[in-house]
Scaffold this motif. Structure first.
Motif, short mmCIF file in Angstrom:
data_model
loop_
_atom_site.label_atom_id
_atom_site.label_comp_id
_atom_site.label_asym_id
_atom_site.label_seq_id
_atom_site.Cartn_x
_atom_site.Cartn_y
_atom_site.Cartn_z
N PHE A 40 33.44 34.37 35.45
CA PHE A 40 33.37 35.43 34.68
C PHE A 40 33.20 34.52 33.01
CE2 PHE A 40 35.09 38.32 31.74
CZ PHE A 40 34.26 39.56 32.17
N SER A 92 29.09 37.75 39.06
CA SER A 92 29.49 36.17 38.79
C SER A 92 31.04 36.30 39.98
CB SER A 92 29.52 36.05 37.48
OG SER A 92 27.80 35.91 37.68
N ALA A 151 29.14 34.46 31.62
CA ALA A 151 29.45 35.38 30.05
C ALA A 151 28.52 34.90 28.95
CB ALA A 151 31.46 36.11 29.93
N LEU A 177 28.50 39.86 35.36
CA LEU A 177 30.19 39.54 35.39
C LEU A 177 30.44 39.77 36.94
CD1 LEU A 177 30.45 40.39 31.11
CD2 LEU A 177 29.63 37.49 32.21
#
Length: 346
Positions: A92, A119, A96, A116
């Motif tokens: 994450f 992921s 990000a 996000l």
């Protein structure tokens, strides 16, 4: 492992949770992805973005259910969850940072939060794989340590307990040569027989420390009956008061019952009655003999501890080793008739 968890607050918390946290995490991720797929126009882009994370989230749930079905301890399952959560956070954060750099370059994403989430979901999958690998390595290490302890105990018996019958055999053999009295040879034979018993029992303790690989569902009364038929029971009797099946290695489970029966007969009355039945989480074997003093109950499962003058202290050590191999914990208590009671539970 069972004895270790008794004072392990992490394991105790894990046992009290109604649902495994790894399953919850996988379900939340799968549900979120599923809602997103349902809320958008079905397109190739949506499918490509969503299908792989959805498969991973579902696989995480199935992996957790598999761990539960395999009786993996609560602590180990929480370890896998910790790896999965760590994988989620790592993926994450990396995603990000990547999205933020893209935003600064004017390349913003149409749905950054979902990217996000996807992921993070892949990070959960990677963390789950890493966690399962880690607990397998820990289990292998624990088993190797237990096996090493068993072999050390075996070496101790070979170097110590065999000396007495060996000395007897040598002395009697010398006496037979000097006097020509063949009666001494009977004592030599008895000493050699005793040495053979000690070696076999010690080897059994050493071997029983390994993990059980092939198990089958076997009725409790069948295990007890087979063991009883191969035990010298004299005037003793036994009864099976409840019925259930156990997932066991039949040969090792039979040996466990044989040693328990033999222990009750050797330390009880000639007409001792032995009962086998079901208790919460497992089964029990008890008798109506003299029982075991409370201050000795924590010692009798240790190798070398025996209240009999000529006892090897190996019979109940074998019971403990076989119980460990099956993942059972052993509790020594008092039966309703004041005799010994052994409870085996998970």
């Amino acid at each position: 492992m069972q004895r270790l968890e008794e004072d392990d607050w992490v394991a105790n918390v894990g046992k009290q949770l109604p649902v495994s946290p790894l399953s919850i995490l996988g379900f939340v991720l799968a549900a979120t992805i599923g809602v997103r797929i349902a809320g958008e126009t079905l397109s190739t882009r949506t499918i490509l973005e969503s299908i792989f994370p959805l498969v991973i989230a579902t696989a995480v749930i199935l992996a957790d259910r598999f761990l539960v079905a395999q009786d993996v301890s609560a602590r180990d399952r929480l370890t896998v969850f910790a790896y999965s959560l760590g994988g989620f956070l790592a993926a994450f954060i990396v995603a990000a940072l990547h999205l933020y750099i893209a935003y600064l370059d004017g390349l913003g994403s149409r749905s950054p939060l979902f990217l996000l989430l996807m992921s993070g979901t892949m990070g959960v999958g990677a963390g789950t794989v890493a966690g399962i690998y880690d607990i397998k390595q820990r289990a292998a290490t624990r088993e190797a340590r237990r096996q090493s302890e068993r072999l050390e105990e075996f070496a101790s018996v070979v170097s110590h307990d065999l000396r007495n019958p060996l000395s007897v055999a040598r002395g009697r053999l010398d006496a037979a040569f000097q006097t020509g009295n063949a009666d001494h040879l009977k004592e030599v034979d008895a000493a050699l027989t005793r040495m053979d018993e000690l070696i076999e029992e010690s080897l059994s303790v050493a071997r029983s420390g390994t993990q059980v690989e092939e198990t089958y569902e076997v009725p409790l009364e069948e295990l007890a009956g087979d063991a009883w038929s191969s035990t010298a029971t004299d005037e003793a009797t036994y009864e099976v008061v409840d019925h259930r099946t156990l997932q066991v290695d039949p040969l090792r489970a039979k040996q466990l019952f044989e040693n328990l029966f033999r222990n009750s007969i050797e330390h009880g009355r000639e007409d001792v009655t032995i009962r086998v039945g079901v208790c919460s989480g497992g089964f029990f074997v008890e008798d109506d003999g003299p029982g075991i003093p409370e201050d000795e109950r924590d010692k009798i499962l240790e190798q070398g501890y025996s209240t009999a003058e000529d006892g090897s202290g190996l019979g109940l050590a074998i019971v403990r080793a076989i119980a460990d191999a099956h993942g059972w914990s052993v509790a020594v208590t008092e039966s309703e008739n004041g005799g010994a009671r052994f409870e085996f539970t998970r």
